[in-house]
Enzyme design. Structure first.
Site, mmCIF file in Angstrom:
data_model
loop_
_atom_site.group_PDB
_atom_site.id
_atom_site.type_symbol
_atom_site.label_atom_id
_atom_site.label_comp_id
_atom_site.label_asym_id
_atom_site.label_seq_id
_atom_site.Cartn_x
_atom_site.Cartn_y
_atom_site.Cartn_z
ATOM 1 N N ASP A 100 0.829 -1.212 0.000
ATOM 2 C CA ASP A 100 0.000 0.000 0.000
ATOM 3 C C ASP A 100 0.864 1.263 0.000
ATOM 4 O O ASP A 100 0.386 2.344 0.354
ATOM 5 C CB ASP A 100 -0.911 0.021 1.234
ATOM 6 C CG ASP A 100 -2.291 -0.546 0.938
ATOM 7 O OD1 ASP A 100 -2.542 -0.923 -0.218
ATOM 8 O OD2 ASP A 100 -3.127 -0.611 1.861
ATOM 9 N N ASP A 247 -7.026 -6.576 14.319
ATOM 10 C CA ASP A 247 -6.567 -7.892 14.742
ATOM 11 C C ASP A 247 -7.254 -8.325 16.040
ATOM 12 O O ASP A 247 -7.705 -9.471 16.171
ATOM 13 C CB ASP A 247 -5.050 -7.898 14.903
ATOM 14 C CG ASP A 247 -4.533 -6.698 15.688
ATOM 15 O OD1 ASP A 247 -5.336 -5.844 16.116
ATOM 16 O OD2 ASP A 247 -3.308 -6.603 15.874
#
Length: 492
Positions: A100, A247
């Site tokens: 990215d 997460d």
């Protein structure tokens, strides 16, 4: 005192008492978990903490190694090199570099990918047109491009051991095992007290996780140096981009979905810690924002789960540890009005304050000892050195309380998914720091002088029982402001 002042006085004391009670419960539960962890360390015979797992030739499921990166020029090459050294049958492993980046990281990554691809390694670099939903979106895009039955995930600053997959994949013979977390160590932990603090804090959390996993309790696990079963991720709908700690959110949902997790502290990946105070601020505000959001988001679901009382208490303690830390900053804010309007010399408040300070001392000592055990720090240090480390350890948690408080406020205002990458090691420069970092530093300056004023007021009114807390606040915030001054002078 008039009626309004009296009501505020009672309110402030009730809030103070409530925080102390919850902190007491938290400390008792953590002591229980640490005792379990020490028992595990002594016998080294638990199913999830064996030093090695059997290498079975007949169990090599396909694995997609996912490497989400974004502007990680300082570490991306060593990450790709390390992952390409993983020992696993080549026909069952693919490596996806999920890039990215908006800087020259992409060129560095592509060069390493080409180098290993020419040597026959199954490795690809995948880019998106837009960095939508940050890391969560990057991972979701990556799994759509993957072919493996399992996902091994490493952040850009990680270096896994070569036998990582050989030691972790055999545990997935259990079809109910949804995800697996491994141990983490830090190669730059001795750069400064700030990095030592972080290594100690992380080491303590890993030591706690040993006890939680052994006792079958809920745990909050990292999103790197881990392995996920593809069917588990798909059943949960993947990573959620509406939270800053995608997460942790996915881990909660997996555990509520009755997937098992495993924690292997002896399979250790090396990582890097933020070395600058500006990077540390940004990281901890994001963690606080995400953890507090995740706690309240999943609270109802947690209470709807069928759990024994002790496991539910541990789940509450673990999930709401971030709000508890943020609430400590509320106590700091209440200390000035309390010093003005309340006689802190009365017996009831004296007992509350003494219990609170005693709990902090016990908690700090166990944190330091747990951290030293987990990170294999030399155990021959004298009691003075351990005590001094313990005090400074407590001091840094007070600025962290401010970061978590600010993160919690931002989450309440709907700013939940904003993500700023955390520079690691030498890849840091204050000029690139986001606006929130400057806001947090302004809050540090305010809090330092606020607590200094509180101590002066307390001494004038003879209310000395909160002075130790405010003194510690000044030390903690003074340390972070001093590091900020050093950082600014370094880059001037």
């Amino acid at each position: 005192m008039n009626t309004l002042t009296t009501l505020f006085s009672y309110f402030a004391q009730v809030v103070f008492l409530a925080v102390v009670i919850y902190f007491a419960i938290y400390v008792v539960l953590e002591l229980r978990v640490l005792l379990i962890s020490r028992q595990v360390e002594k016998r080294k015979l638990t199913e999830l903490a064996r030093t090695t797992a059997p290498v079975e030739d007949n169990f090599h499921p396909s694995v997609s190694v996912l490497l989400p990166i974004c502007n990680e020029s300082a570490v991306v090459q060593r990450l790709i090199d390390a992952v390409c050294r993983l020992q696993y049958p080549a026909q069952f492993m693919e490596i996806l570099v999920l890039d990215d980046s908006s800087d020259h990281t992409s060129k560095l990554a592509q060069a390493r990918v080409n180098h290993f691809a020419q040597q026959g390694v199954n490795i690809r670099l995948i880019r998106r047109n837009k960095r939508k939903h940050f890391k969560a979106g990057n991972l979701l895009n990556g799994i759509q491009e993957s072919s493996g039955e399992f996902f091994a995930i490493f952040d850009a600053d990680f270096v896994p051991p070569e036998d990582f997959l050989l030691r972790t994949m055999p545990y997935f013979k259990d079809p109910a095992l949804g995800f697996l977390q491994t141990g983490i160590d830090y190669e730059n932990r001795d750069v400064s007290f700030l990095t030592r603090f972080q290594a100690m804090e992380m080491g303590h959390q890993q030591y706690v996780t040993v006890g939680l996993s052994e006792d079958g309790n809920m745990a909050s696990l990292s999103g790197s140096s881990c392995v996920w079963r593809k069917t588990c991720v798909e059943a949960l709908g993947g990573w959620n981009a509406t939270t800053a700690t995608e997460d942790v959110d996915l881990g909660y949902r997996a555990q509520f979905g009755h997937w098992k997790y495993a924690y292997l502290p002896d399979v250790i990946s090396m990582s890097m810690l933020p070395e600058s105070i500006s990077a540390f601020r940004t990281q901890r505000e994001r963690w606080g924002r995400g953890l507090i959001h995740s706690a309240f988001k999943h609270a109802l679901e947690m209470f709807q789960q069928s759990m024994p009382l002790m496991k539910r208490l541990h789940a509450i303690s673990m999930m709401f540890s971030a709000p508890l830390l943020a609430s400590i900053y509320v106590l700091i804010l209440l200390s000035l009005p309390l010093s003005f309007i309340v006689n802190l010399e009365n017996a009831n408040f004296q007992w509350i304050a003494l219990i609170f300070f005693g709990l902090v001392a016990i908690w700090a000592l166990n944190n330091v000892l747990g951290a030293r055990q987990s990170t294999r720090i030399d155990g021959k240090a004298c009691i003075f050195h351990i005590s001094w480390d313990g005090y400074r350890y407590v001091c840094i948690f007070l600025p962290m309380a401010w970061y978590y408080f600010a993160g919690g406020v931002r989450a309440l205002l709907g700013i939940r998914g904003e993500f700023h990458r955390t520079p690691k090691g030498h890849d840091e420069h204050p000029a690139s720091a986001p606006l929130i970092t400057r806001v947090l530093m302004t809050g540090e300056i305010f809090t330092f002088f606020y607590s200094l004023l509180t101590m002066l007021v307390a001494c004038q009114h003879g209310n000395y029982f909160l002075v130790p807390m405010n003194f510690t606040v000044c030390v903690g915030f003074g340390m972070t402001l001093f590091w900020s001054w050093q950082e600014k002078r370094k880059h001037a």
